[in-house]
Design a protein around this motif. Sequence first.
Motif, PDB file in Angstrom:
ATOM      1  N   TYR A  95      -0.255 -17.317  -8.623  1.00  0.00           N
ATOM      2  CA  TYR A  95      -0.518 -18.760  -8.526  1.00  0.00           C
ATOM      3  C   TYR A  95      -1.334 -19.047  -7.274  1.00  0.00           C
ATOM      4  CZ  TYR A  95       3.260 -19.356 -11.956  1.00  0.00           C
ATOM      5  OH  TYR A  95       4.062 -19.300 -13.059  1.00  0.00           O
ATOM      6  N   ALA A  96      -0.957 -18.365  -6.206  1.00  0.00           N
ATOM      7  CA  ALA A  96      -1.659 -18.517  -4.935  1.00  0.00           C
ATOM      8  C   ALA A  96      -1.790 -17.130  -4.322  1.00  0.00           C
ATOM      9  CB  ALA A  96      -0.884 -19.439  -3.999  1.00  0.00           C
ATOM     10  N   GLY A  97      -2.996 -16.780  -3.973  1.00  0.00           N
ATOM     11  CA  GLY A  97      -3.202 -15.471  -3.390  1.00  0.00           C
ATOM     12  C   GLY A  97      -4.330 -15.491  -2.388  1.00  0.00           C
ATOM     13  N   SER A  98      -4.240 -14.587  -1.427  1.00  0.00           N
ATOM     14  CA  SER A  98      -5.269 -14.526  -0.395  1.00  0.00           C
ATOM     15  C   SER A  98      -6.372 -13.553  -0.784  1.00  0.00           C
ATOM     16  CB  SER A  98      -4.664 -14.096   0.943  1.00  0.00           C
ATOM     17  OG  SER A  98      -4.475 -12.698   0.977  1.00  0.00           O
ATOM     18  N   LEU A  99      -7.526 -13.809  -0.228  1.00  0.00           N
ATOM     19  CA  LEU A  99      -8.657 -12.908  -0.379  1.00  0.00           C
ATOM     20  C   LEU A  99      -8.357 -11.583   0.330  1.00  0.00           C
ATOM     21  CD1 LEU A  99     -11.494 -12.670  -1.519  1.00  0.00           C
ATOM     22  CD2 LEU A  99     -12.360 -13.681   0.592  1.00  0.00           C
ATOM     23  N   VAL A 100      -7.717 -11.653   1.493  1.00  0.00           N
ATOM     24  CA  VAL A 100      -7.335 -10.456   2.250  1.00  0.00           C
ATOM     25  C   VAL A 100      -6.430  -9.564   1.405  1.00  0.00           C
ATOM     26  CG1 VAL A 100      -5.942  -9.648   4.225  1.00  0.00           C
ATOM     27  CG2 VAL A 100      -7.576 -11.519   4.529  1.00  0.00           C
ATOM     28  N   GLY A 101      -5.400 -10.148   0.796  1.00  0.00           N
ATOM     29  CA  GLY A 101      -4.477  -9.379  -0.033  1.00  0.00           C
ATOM     30  C   GLY A 101      -5.166  -8.782  -1.247  1.00  0.00           C
ATOM     31  N   ALA A 102      -6.041  -9.562  -1.880  1.00  0.00           N
ATOM     32  CA  ALA A 102      -6.776  -9.071  -3.053  1.00  0.00           C
ATOM     33  C   ALA A 102      -7.617  -7.852  -2.683  1.00  0.00           C
ATOM     34  CB  ALA A 102      -7.656 -10.174  -3.633  1.00  0.00           C
ATOM     35  N   LYS A 103      -8.283  -7.912  -1.548  1.00  0.00           N
ATOM     36  CA  LYS A 103      -9.109  -6.782  -1.115  1.00  0.00           C
ATOM     37  C   LYS A 103      -8.266  -5.546  -0.835  1.00  0.00           C
ATOM     38  CE  LYS A 103     -12.970  -9.445   0.752  1.00  0.00           C
ATOM     39  NZ  LYS A 103     -13.680  -9.865   1.973  1.00  0.00           N
ATOM     40  N   ARG A 104      -7.118  -5.724  -0.177  1.00  0.00           N
ATOM     41  CA  ARG A 104      -6.242  -4.584   0.116  1.00  0.00           C
ATOM     42  C   ARG A 104      -5.727  -3.935  -1.160  1.00  0.00           C
ATOM     43  NH1 ARG A 104      -1.574  -5.526   4.222  1.00  0.00           N
ATOM     44  NH2 ARG A 104      -1.452  -3.269   4.032  1.00  0.00           N
ATOM     45  N   ILE A 105      -5.324  -4.766  -2.109  1.00  0.00           N
ATOM     46  CA  ILE A 105      -4.811  -4.252  -3.385  1.00  0.00           C
ATOM     47  C   ILE A 105      -5.931  -3.544  -4.148  1.00  0.00           C
ATOM     48  CG2 ILE A 105      -3.856  -4.927  -5.626  1.00  0.00           C
ATOM     49  CD1 ILE A 105      -2.473  -7.289  -3.973  1.00  0.00           C
ATOM     50  N   ALA A 106      -7.117  -4.137  -4.148  1.00  0.00           N
ATOM     51  CA  ALA A 106      -8.261  -3.526  -4.837  1.00  0.00           C
ATOM     52  C   ALA A 106      -8.613  -2.176  -4.213  1.00  0.00           C
ATOM     53  CB  ALA A 106      -9.469  -4.459  -4.807  1.00  0.00           C
ATOM     54  N   GLU A 107      -8.612  -2.097  -2.886  1.00  0.00           N
ATOM     55  CA  GLU A 107      -8.909  -0.828  -2.201  1.00  0.00           C
ATOM     56  C   GLU A 107      -7.856   0.230  -2.540  1.00  0.00           C
ATOM     57  OE1 GLU A 107      -9.173  -1.967   1.909  1.00  0.00           O
ATOM     58  OE2 GLU A 107     -11.116  -2.952   1.610  1.00  0.00           O
ATOM     59  N   TYR A 108      -6.597  -0.170  -2.541  1.00  0.00           N
ATOM     60  CA  TYR A 108      -5.521   0.755  -2.882  1.00  0.00           C
ATOM     61  C   TYR A 108      -5.697   1.281  -4.308  1.00  0.00           C
ATOM     62  CZ  TYR A 108      -0.903   2.478  -4.142  1.00  0.00           C
ATOM     63  OH  TYR A 108       0.122   3.264  -4.600  1.00  0.00           O
ATOM     64  N   CYS A 109      -5.932   0.367  -5.234  1.00  0.00           N
ATOM     65  CA  CYS A 109      -6.083   0.775  -6.636  1.00  0.00           C
ATOM     66  C   CYS A 109      -7.295   1.688  -6.815  1.00  0.00           C
ATOM     67  CB  CYS A 109      -6.175  -0.457  -7.542  1.00  0.00           C
ATOM     68  SG  CYS A 109      -4.573  -1.297  -7.719  1.00  0.00           S
ATOM     69  N   GLU A 110      -8.400   1.335  -6.188  1.00  0.00           N
ATOM     70  CA  GLU A 110      -9.602   2.167  -6.304  1.00  0.00           C
ATOM     71  C   GLU A 110      -9.357   3.567  -5.742  1.00  0.00           C
ATOM     72  OE1 GLU A 110     -14.239   2.288  -4.831  1.00  0.00           O
ATOM     73  OE2 GLU A 110     -13.219   0.354  -4.954  1.00  0.00           O
ATOM     74  N   SER A 111      -8.720   3.653  -4.581  1.00  0.00           N
ATOM     75  CA  SER A 111      -8.500   4.960  -3.961  1.00  0.00           C
ATOM     76  C   SER A 111      -7.469   5.799  -4.713  1.00  0.00           C
ATOM     77  CB  SER A 111      -8.090   4.808  -2.494  1.00  0.00           C
ATOM     78  OG  SER A 111      -6.807   4.255  -2.386  1.00  0.00           O
ATOM     79  N   ASN A 112      -6.678   5.161  -5.591  1.00  0.00           N
ATOM     80  CA  ASN A 112      -5.672   5.887  -6.367  1.00  0.00           C
ATOM     81  C   ASN A 112      -6.002   5.961  -7.854  1.00  0.00           C
ATOM     82  OD1 ASN A 112      -3.305   6.643  -4.491  1.00  0.00           O
ATOM     83  ND2 ASN A 112      -3.846   4.558  -3.890  1.00  0.00           N
ATOM     84  N   GLY A 113      -7.243   5.612  -8.206  1.00  0.00           N
ATOM     85  CA  GLY A 113      -7.687   5.735  -9.589  1.00  0.00           C
ATOM     86  C   GLY A 113      -7.017   4.791 -10.570  1.00  0.00           C
ATOM     87  N   LEU A 114      -6.612   3.629 -10.086  1.00  0.00           N
ATOM     88  CA  LEU A 114      -5.954   2.641 -10.940  1.00  0.00           C
ATOM     89  C   LEU A 114      -6.921   1.530 -11.322  1.00  0.00           C
ATOM     90  CD1 LEU A 114      -2.639   2.220  -8.897  1.00  0.00           C
ATOM     91  CD2 LEU A 114      -3.033   3.697 -10.882  1.00  0.00           C
ATOM     92  N   ALA A 115      -6.978   1.198 -12.597  1.00  0.00           N
ATOM     93  CA  ALA A 115      -7.755   0.032 -13.027  1.00  0.00           C
ATOM     94  C   ALA A 115      -6.983  -1.214 -12.592  1.00  0.00           C
ATOM     95  CB  ALA A 115      -7.931   0.046 -14.543  1.00  0.00           C
ATOM     96  N   LEU A 116      -7.692  -2.226 -12.113  1.00  0.00           N
ATOM     97  CA  LEU A 116      -7.053  -3.444 -11.610  1.00  0.00           C
ATOM     98  C   LEU A 116      -7.733  -4.665 -12.181  1.00  0.00           C
ATOM     99  CD1 LEU A 116      -5.161  -4.981  -9.591  1.00  0.00           C
ATOM    100  CD2 LEU A 116      -7.026  -4.774  -7.920  1.00  0.00           C
ATOM    101  N   ARG A 117      -6.911  -5.612 -12.611  1.00  0.00           N
ATOM    102  CA  ARG A 117      -7.374  -6.950 -12.988  1.00  0.00           C
ATOM    103  C   ARG A 117      -6.479  -7.930 -12.251  1.00  0.00           C
ATOM    104  NH1 ARG A 117     -11.355  -4.860 -14.523  1.00  0.00           N
ATOM    105  NH2 ARG A 117     -12.030  -4.580 -16.648  1.00  0.00           N
ATOM    106  N   MET A 118      -7.101  -8.865 -11.521  1.00  0.00           N
ATOM    107  CA  MET A 118      -6.341  -9.882 -10.806  1.00  0.00           C
ATOM    108  C   MET A 118      -6.760 -11.255 -11.296  1.00  0.00           C
ATOM    109  SD  MET A 118      -6.165  -8.480  -6.891  1.00  0.00           S
ATOM    110  CE  MET A 118      -4.710  -9.429  -6.504  1.00  0.00           C
ATOM    111  N   VAL A 119      -5.770 -12.120 -11.484  1.00  0.00           N
ATOM    112  CA  VAL A 119      -6.025 -13.507 -11.859  1.00  0.00           C
ATOM    113  C   VAL A 119      -5.326 -14.380 -10.833  1.00  0.00           C
ATOM    114  CG1 VAL A 119      -5.706 -15.294 -13.605  1.00  0.00           C
ATOM    115  CG2 VAL A 119      -6.133 -12.924 -14.313  1.00  0.00           C
ATOM    116  N   TYR A 120      -6.110 -15.171 -10.122  1.00  0.00           N
ATOM    117  CA  TYR A 120      -5.564 -16.090  -9.136  1.00  0.00           C
ATOM    118  C   TYR A 120      -5.608 -17.510  -9.704  1.00  0.00           C
ATOM    119  CZ  TYR A 120      -5.265 -13.072  -4.970  1.00  0.00           C
ATOM    120  OH  TYR A 120      -4.907 -12.133  -4.036  1.00  0.00           O
ATOM    121  N   GLY A 121      -4.787 -18.372  -9.134  1.00  0.00           N
ATOM    122  CA  GLY A 121      -4.711 -19.754  -9.574  1.00  0.00           C
ATOM    123  C   GLY A 121      -5.990 -20.527  -9.312  1.00  0.00           C
TER     124      GLY A 121
END
Length: 177
Positions: A95-121
Amino acid sequence: EDISELVVLSKGLSYQVNEAFANVFGETLPMNLIATRRAKVLTGDVQIEVSYTRIDEPTKSLIIGDTVASGATLLATLESYRSEHDLSSVYVLSYAGSLVGAKRIAEYCESNGLALRMVYGLGALGLAPNGFDLSFLDPETITDDRYRQKCRDLFSGNPVSAVGWDFGSQWMTPGKY
């Protein structure tokens, strides 16, 4: 598809992902549980402890509803899940998410070979230096200008957090707030 919900207790319950999934697809998701807590708040980051997991139906894809600030809770959640189960993709609803958090999660997923889709409010919000507050008036926020203007008007230009101190606690115990 091989997919389940991973509910981050307690705030993850507020996202009602399973109900939404059932309304759209006519079936429920397997539900797995994980409990986290803030162990230590550091300048610019938070250390998260996982105190409980119940993964009755592990799947290679997860849907997680979470209010994302620093991203630390989701990173700890994913690490805990991956330590015991294979994972290939993650869907995050916030519902509410930060750009900082989105970037950290995206970097983690990319470095671990995980596909990621994020939907923010209503936008990707800026994260205040305290590591928690998410404001539409933060200069880093990406959103439609009408939401910024509404916040300027409502809060006299003060960068009030869009989710208050702890969204999950507020949702679970509204009388307390």
